[in-house]
Design a protein around this motif. Structure first.
Motif, PDB file in Angstrom:
ATOM      1  N   GLU A   1      -3.978  -0.266 -10.550  1.00 26.52           N
ATOM      2  CA  GLU A   1      -2.552  -0.288 -10.916  1.00 26.52           C
ATOM      3  C   GLU A   1      -2.401  -0.510 -12.423  1.00 26.52           C
ATOM      4  O   GLU A   1      -1.547   0.096 -13.068  1.00 26.52           O
ATOM      5  CB  GLU A   1      -1.810  -1.397 -10.163  1.00 26.52           C
ATOM      6  CG  GLU A   1      -1.625  -1.147  -8.696  1.00 26.52           C
ATOM      7  CD  GLU A   1      -0.457  -0.224  -8.365  1.00 26.52           C
ATOM      8  OE1 GLU A   1       0.372   0.056  -9.246  1.00 26.52           O
ATOM      9  OE2 GLU A   1      -0.403   0.228  -7.211  1.00 26.52           O
TER      10      GLU A   1
ATOM     11  N   SER B   1      -3.157   9.037 -14.828  1.00 25.09           N
ATOM     12  CA  SER B   1      -2.257   9.639 -13.829  1.00 25.09           C
ATOM     13  C   SER B   1      -2.856   9.722 -12.431  1.00 25.09           C
ATOM     14  O   SER B   1      -2.111   9.768 -11.454  1.00 25.09           O
ATOM     15  CB  SER B   1      -1.840  11.036 -14.291  1.00 25.09           C
ATOM     16  OG  SER B   1      -2.982  11.850 -14.504  1.00 25.09           O
ATOM     17  N   ARG B   2      -4.177   9.751 -12.311  1.00 28.40           N
ATOM     18  CA  ARG B   2      -4.821   9.896 -10.998  1.00 28.40           C
ATOM     19  C   ARG B   2      -5.834   8.781 -10.816  1.00 28.40           C
ATOM     20  O   ARG B   2      -6.995   8.927 -11.180  1.00 28.40           O
ATOM     21  CB  ARG B   2      -5.479  11.266 -10.891  1.00 28.40           C
ATOM     22  CG  ARG B   2      -4.465  12.395 -11.002  1.00 28.40           C
ATOM     23  CD  ARG B   2      -5.111  13.756 -10.978  1.00 28.40           C
ATOM     24  NE  ARG B   2      -5.850  13.952  -9.745  1.00 28.40           N
ATOM     25  CZ  ARG B   2      -6.850  14.827  -9.630  1.00 28.40           C
ATOM     26  NH1 ARG B   2      -7.227  15.552 -10.633  1.00 28.40           N
ATOM     27  NH2 ARG B   2      -7.471  14.945  -8.482  1.00 28.40           N
TER      28      ARG B   2
ATOM     29  N   SER C   1       0.826  -1.215   0.000  1.00 27.66           N
ATOM     30  CA  SER C   1       0.000   0.000   0.000  1.00 27.66           C
ATOM     31  C   SER C   1       0.859   1.262   0.000  1.00 27.66           C
ATOM     32  O   SER C   1       0.486   2.266  -0.596  1.00 27.66           O
ATOM     33  CB  SER C   1      -0.964   0.003   1.182  1.00 27.66           C
ATOM     34  OG  SER C   1      -0.270   0.130   2.397  1.00 27.66           O
TER      35      SER C   1
ATOM     36  N   PHE D   1      -3.091   2.668 -14.162  1.00 27.55           N
ATOM     37  CA  PHE D   1      -1.942   3.563 -14.000  1.00 27.55           C
ATOM     38  C   PHE D   1      -0.860   3.221 -15.029  1.00 27.55           C
ATOM     39  O   PHE D   1      -0.299   4.106 -15.662  1.00 27.55           O
ATOM     40  CB  PHE D   1      -1.390   3.480 -12.572  1.00 27.55           C
ATOM     41  CG  PHE D   1      -0.276   4.446 -12.321  1.00 27.55           C
ATOM     42  CD1 PHE D   1      -0.551   5.773 -12.006  1.00 27.55           C
ATOM     43  CD2 PHE D   1       1.044   4.047 -12.421  1.00 27.55           C
ATOM     44  CE1 PHE D   1       0.476   6.682 -11.804  1.00 27.55           C
ATOM     45  CE2 PHE D   1       2.074   4.944 -12.214  1.00 27.55           C
ATOM     46  CZ  PHE D   1       1.787   6.263 -11.903  1.00 27.55           C
ATOM     47  N   LYS D   2      -0.600   1.938 -15.197  1.00 24.70           N
ATOM     48  CA  LYS D   2       0.401   1.496 -16.181  1.00 24.70           C
ATOM     49  C   LYS D   2       0.006   1.885 -17.598  1.00 24.70           C
ATOM     50  O   LYS D   2       0.867   2.058 -18.456  1.00 24.70           O
ATOM     51  CB  LYS D   2       0.587  -0.020 -16.115  1.00 24.70           C
ATOM     52  CG  LYS D   2       1.288  -0.505 -14.878  1.00 24.70           C
ATOM     53  CD  LYS D   2       1.340  -2.030 -14.865  1.00 24.70           C
ATOM     54  CE  LYS D   2       1.831  -2.547 -13.533  1.00 24.70           C
ATOM     55  NZ  LYS D   2       1.694  -4.009 -13.444  1.00 24.70           N
TER      56      LYS D   2
ATOM     57  N   TYR E   1      -7.766   6.012  -8.280  1.00 29.42           N
ATOM     58  CA  TYR E   1      -8.201   5.755  -6.912  1.00 29.42           C
ATOM     59  C   TYR E   1      -9.005   4.460  -6.892  1.00 29.42           C
ATOM     60  O   TYR E   1      -9.542   4.032  -7.901  1.00 29.42           O
ATOM     61  CB  TYR E   1      -9.098   6.897  -6.406  1.00 29.42           C
ATOM     62  CG  TYR E   1      -8.438   8.252  -6.472  1.00 29.42           C
ATOM     63  CD1 TYR E   1      -7.742   8.759  -5.379  1.00 29.42           C
ATOM     64  CD2 TYR E   1      -8.495   9.021  -7.634  1.00 29.42           C
ATOM     65  CE1 TYR E   1      -7.129  10.002  -5.439  1.00 29.42           C
ATOM     66  CE2 TYR E   1      -7.876  10.263  -7.699  1.00 29.42           C
ATOM     67  CZ  TYR E   1      -7.208  10.744  -6.602  1.00 29.42           C
ATOM     68  OH  TYR E   1      -6.593  11.969  -6.664  1.00 29.42           O
TER      69      TYR E   1
ATOM     70  N   THR F   1       3.725   1.626  -1.493  1.00 31.22           N
ATOM     71  CA  THR F   1       4.350   1.800  -2.799  1.00 31.22           C
ATOM     72  C   THR F   1       3.339   1.841  -3.942  1.00 31.22           C
ATOM     73  O   THR F   1       3.714   2.042  -5.088  1.00 31.22           O
ATOM     74  CB  THR F   1       5.359   0.663  -3.076  1.00 31.22           C
ATOM     75  OG1 THR F   1       4.673  -0.582  -3.035  1.00 31.22           O
ATOM     76  CG2 THR F   1       6.484   0.673  -2.069  1.00 31.22           C
ATOM     77  N   SER F   2       2.067   1.676  -3.644  1.00 29.41           N
ATOM     78  CA  SER F   2       1.042   1.649  -4.677  1.00 29.41           C
ATOM     79  C   SER F   2       0.832   3.033  -5.278  1.00 29.41           C
ATOM     80  O   SER F   2       0.897   4.049  -4.586  1.00 29.41           O
ATOM     81  CB  SER F   2      -0.282   1.153  -4.084  1.00 29.41           C
ATOM     82  OG  SER F   2      -1.299   1.206  -5.054  1.00 29.41           O
ATOM     83  N   LYS F   3       0.554   3.064  -6.556  1.00 26.11           N
ATOM     84  CA  LYS F   3       0.227   4.311  -7.249  1.00 26.11           C
ATOM     85  C   LYS F   3      -1.256   4.628  -7.137  1.00 26.11           C
ATOM     86  O   LYS F   3      -1.705   5.677  -7.566  1.00 26.11           O
ATOM     87  CB  LYS F   3       0.611   4.211  -8.731  1.00 26.11           C
ATOM     88  CG  LYS F   3       2.057   3.866  -8.975  1.00 26.11           C
ATOM     89  CD  LYS F   3       2.977   4.965  -8.542  1.00 26.11           C
ATOM     90  CE  LYS F   3       4.405   4.628  -8.923  1.00 26.11           C
ATOM     91  NZ  LYS F   3       5.384   5.385  -8.201  1.00 26.11           N
ATOM     92  N   VAL F   4      -2.022   3.705  -6.581  1.00 26.92           N
ATOM     93  CA  VAL F   4      -3.464   3.853  -6.450  1.00 26.92           C
ATOM     94  C   VAL F   4      -3.790   4.181  -4.996  1.00 26.92           C
ATOM     95  O   VAL F   4      -3.413   3.450  -4.094  1.00 26.92           O
ATOM     96  CB  VAL F   4      -4.192   2.556  -6.877  1.00 26.92           C
ATOM     97  CG1 VAL F   4      -5.689   2.680  -6.678  1.00 26.92           C
ATOM     98  CG2 VAL F   4      -3.856   2.212  -8.320  1.00 26.92           C
ATOM     99  N   LYS F   5      -4.503   5.285  -4.797  1.00 29.78           N
ATOM    100  CA  LYS F   5      -4.883   5.687  -3.441  1.00 29.78           C
ATOM    101  C   LYS F   5      -6.278   5.143  -3.146  1.00 29.78           C
ATOM    102  O   LYS F   5      -7.184   5.282  -3.958  1.00 29.78           O
ATOM    103  CB  LYS F   5      -4.883   7.210  -3.337  1.00 29.78           C
ATOM    104  CG  LYS F   5      -5.230   7.720  -1.956  1.00 29.78           C
ATOM    105  CD  LYS F   5      -5.192   9.231  -1.906  1.00 29.78           C
ATOM    106  CE  LYS F   5      -5.335   9.727  -0.502  1.00 29.78           C
ATOM    107  NZ  LYS F   5      -6.674   9.889  -0.023  1.00 29.78           N
TER     108      LYS F   5
END
Length: 147
Positions: A118, A126-127, A38, A121-122, A129, A40-44
């Motif tokens: 994730e 960019s944002r 969590s 994001f890949k 959730y 290191t995740s790019k997803v909040k």
């Protein structure tokens, strides 16, 4: 009790309670793994009020990962229904133009949304959730769903 007394007792305890010690070690490892993942995740992960604010203030796009039947039974207004396999296959035409907008990924219970987020994001979003507790949490908070 000093260290010389403690270690033999700890070893004896571990021998006598192998299953319990193994279970505690496994739980500890999973907690550390979850924390690192969590962090290191790019997803909040967002709560219901945070998602509502993203929708109202920033025109967030809601991506519902549930099946078509589940989606038809009730979804957040304005949601786009995409399956996880659609996203993995990059079949995201409905949301392609929203790569710079906030995108909230919603599933049935909040358990798999972050992983699919994730993937988005890949793919250049960019944002991204994920809704904590998914539609189940949304429904239990008596928030509106449309059919």
């Amino acid at each position: 009790m000093n260290e010389a007394e403690f270690m033999p007792m700890a070893i004896e305890f571990a021998k006598n309670h192998t299953l319990m010690v193994t279970a505690w070690v496994a739980v500890f490892v999973m907690v550390i793994y979850t924390f690192v993942k969590s962090a290191t995740s790019k997803v909040k992960v967002v709560t219901n009020p945070e998602m509502t604010a993203l929708i109202n203030k920033e025109d967030a796009v809601i991506v519902d990962l549930r099946s078509v039947d589940e989606f038809k039974r009730g979804h957040v207004i304005g949601s786009v229904q995409l399956t996880p396999s659609d996203i993995k296959k990059k079949n995201i035409g409905q949301i392609e133009q929203h790569k710079s907008s906030p995108v909230v990924v919603v599933d049935a219970n909040g358990l798999g949304a972050a992983n699919i987020g994730e993937e988005l994001f890949k793919q250049g979003f960019s944002r991204v959730y994920a809704l904590k507790e998914g539609i189940a949490g949304w429904r239990s908070a008596n928030l509106p769903l449309v059919k």
